[in-house]
Design an enzyme around this catalytic site. Structure first.
Site, PDB file in Angstrom:
ATOM      1  CE1 TYR A 130      -6.900  -6.514  -3.450  1.00  0.00           C
ATOM      2  CE2 TYR A 130      -5.502  -5.854  -5.260  1.00  0.00           C
ATOM      3  CZ  TYR A 130      -6.059  -5.608  -4.030  1.00  0.00           C
ATOM      4  OH  TYR A 130      -5.767  -4.437  -3.394  1.00  0.00           O
TER       5      TYR A 130
ATOM      6  CE  LYS B  22      -6.415  -0.351   4.899  1.00  0.00           C
ATOM      7  NZ  LYS B  22      -7.674  -0.631   4.241  1.00  0.00           N
TER       8      LYS B  22
ATOM      9  NE  ARG C 144      -3.490  -2.079   2.987  1.00  0.00           N
ATOM     10  CZ  ARG C 144      -3.299  -3.169   3.716  1.00  0.00           C
ATOM     11  NH1 ARG C 144      -2.152  -3.354   4.358  1.00  0.00           N
ATOM     12  NH2 ARG C 144      -4.243  -4.087   3.822  1.00  0.00           N
TER      13      ARG C 144
ATOM     14  CG  HIS D 143      -6.171  -8.480   1.477  1.00  0.00           C
ATOM     15  ND1 HIS D 143      -6.311  -8.894   0.166  1.00  0.00           N
ATOM     16  CD2 HIS D 143      -6.011  -7.131   1.428  1.00  0.00           C
ATOM     17  CE1 HIS D 143      -6.242  -7.839  -0.632  1.00  0.00           C
ATOM     18  NE2 HIS D 143      -6.053  -6.763   0.110  1.00  0.00           N
TER      19      HIS D 143
ATOM     20  NE  ARG E   3      -2.817  -3.449  -1.230  1.00  0.00           N
ATOM     21  CZ  ARG E   3      -2.434  -4.270  -0.270  1.00  0.00           C
ATOM     22  NH1 ARG E   3      -1.155  -4.605  -0.149  1.00  0.00           N
ATOM     23  NH2 ARG E   3      -3.313  -4.776   0.587  1.00  0.00           N
TER      24      ARG E   3
ATOM     25  CG  HIS F 113      -4.825   0.395  -4.572  1.00  0.00           C
ATOM     26  ND1 HIS F 113      -4.569  -0.021  -3.274  1.00  0.00           N
ATOM     27  CD2 HIS F 113      -5.704  -0.503  -5.080  1.00  0.00           C
ATOM     28  CE1 HIS F 113      -5.281  -1.108  -3.035  1.00  0.00           C
ATOM     29  NE2 HIS F 113      -5.966  -1.426  -4.094  1.00  0.00           N
TER      30      HIS F 113
END
Length: 300
Positions: free
Chosen positions: A280, A173, A149, A271, A248, A245
């Site tokens: 994706y 995150k 990211r 994730h 990615r 992004h």
């Protein structure tokens, strides 16, 4: 407006402390509520979050639906749902005024993907005669070859590079850490930048361990990385809408197309849920059909 601010502040604290959300996410959630508050004050509706009715919220959603697309509308509705659910959770309300509100169907829009050739063209368009050029090449190679990211890229530390083991440590995150493999060529570009360019910068206090720096010796902003990529796209006449992004997304798509399994991609992308990773797949049914044909005994 009657005490909306107090409730919004409490809600923000709840999101930060109990749900561990990032400042960015909290800002987006708050933005949705502020839109509702703005609507109420414009229409001289004097009502608190505890007393607001279904009709008043419906009126707001109806007005918004004439101004934004289905995607933004559904984001606003889900932001408001979260806020009113919090009020119920804290016993401020007995029910939510969004009970009957339908979220518009928004077929999930998938970001544009770049082909390997397009990525090569973008990277080849970097002017390596400038110190920033070496840095930008190392950054884009890292974005694409590690699927980071943009926030992970700009906060990457020198102490997170474990080149002997072939990994870099990423803080994603919610401060979750993961190790991502990094190939030899990307390591090489990082080392060239680190030794030939970064070592000559006047590094500001607090940024000594930050890998990618701007010319003032500070951490780059996400917006800066965005601009670098946009400018390269213009330079090569690329007609796609791209951002950090996109790299990615392309990383995940190319891995999948070359036969990587979803679980490994999920781990590399960091994730939480495999469902997120499935997005994706571009929901590429042809890819799934090929998998079935190749691997299922009954498909022979």
């Amino acid at each position: 407006m009657p005490n909306w601010n107090t409730y919004i502040k409490e809600y923000q604290n709840y999101l930060r402390l109990e749900r561990g959300l990032s400042a960015n996410t909290i800002e987006n959630y708050s933005f949705d509520i502020e839109k509702l508050v703005h609507f109420l004050s414009q229409n001289n509706i004097d009502v608190s979050p505890v007393a607001i009715s279904d009709e008043q919220v419906q009126q707001f959603i109806y007005t918004i639906s004439t101004q934004v697309n289905a995607r933004s509308q559904s984001r606003i509705i889900s932001g408001l749902k979260s806020f009113f659910n919090y009020l119920i959770f804290e016993d401020y309300r007995k029910d939510t005024p969004l009970e009957l509100i339908e979220v518009p169907k928004t077929g999930r829009k998938l970001p544009d993907t770049l082909s390997v050739e397009e990525i090569d063209l973008l990277i080849e368009a970097i002017d390596l005669s400038t110190p920033e050029g070496e840095r930008n090449r190392a950054m884009l190679e890292t974005l694409y070859s590690c699927g980071l990211r943009v926030s992970e890229l700009v906060t990457l530390k020198i102490s997170d590079l474990f080149f002997d083991e072939g990994f870099i440590k990423i803080t994603g995150k919610g401060n979750k850490q993961r190790f991502v493999p990094i190939g030899n060529s990307t390591q090489k570009f990082i080392l060239i930048y680190k030794e030939a360019i970064r070592s000559h910068l006047n590094i500001q206090k607090g940024h000594e361990d930050t890998l990618f720096l701007n010319r003032r010796g500070k951490q780059l902003t996400r917006a800066m990385v965005f601009t670098i990529i946009k400018d390269l796209a213009v330079k090569i006449g690329l007609k796609k809408t791209i951002s950090p992004h996109t790299f990615r997304h392309s990383f995940a798509t190319h891995l999948l197309e070359n036969g990587a399994d979803l679980r490994s991609i999920q781990l590399m992308l960091g994730h939480e849920s495999i469902t997120t990773t499935e997005i994706y797949m571009h929901l590429d049914r042809k890819f799934l059909a090929d998998v079935m044909e190749t691997f299922h005994p009954r498909a022979k």
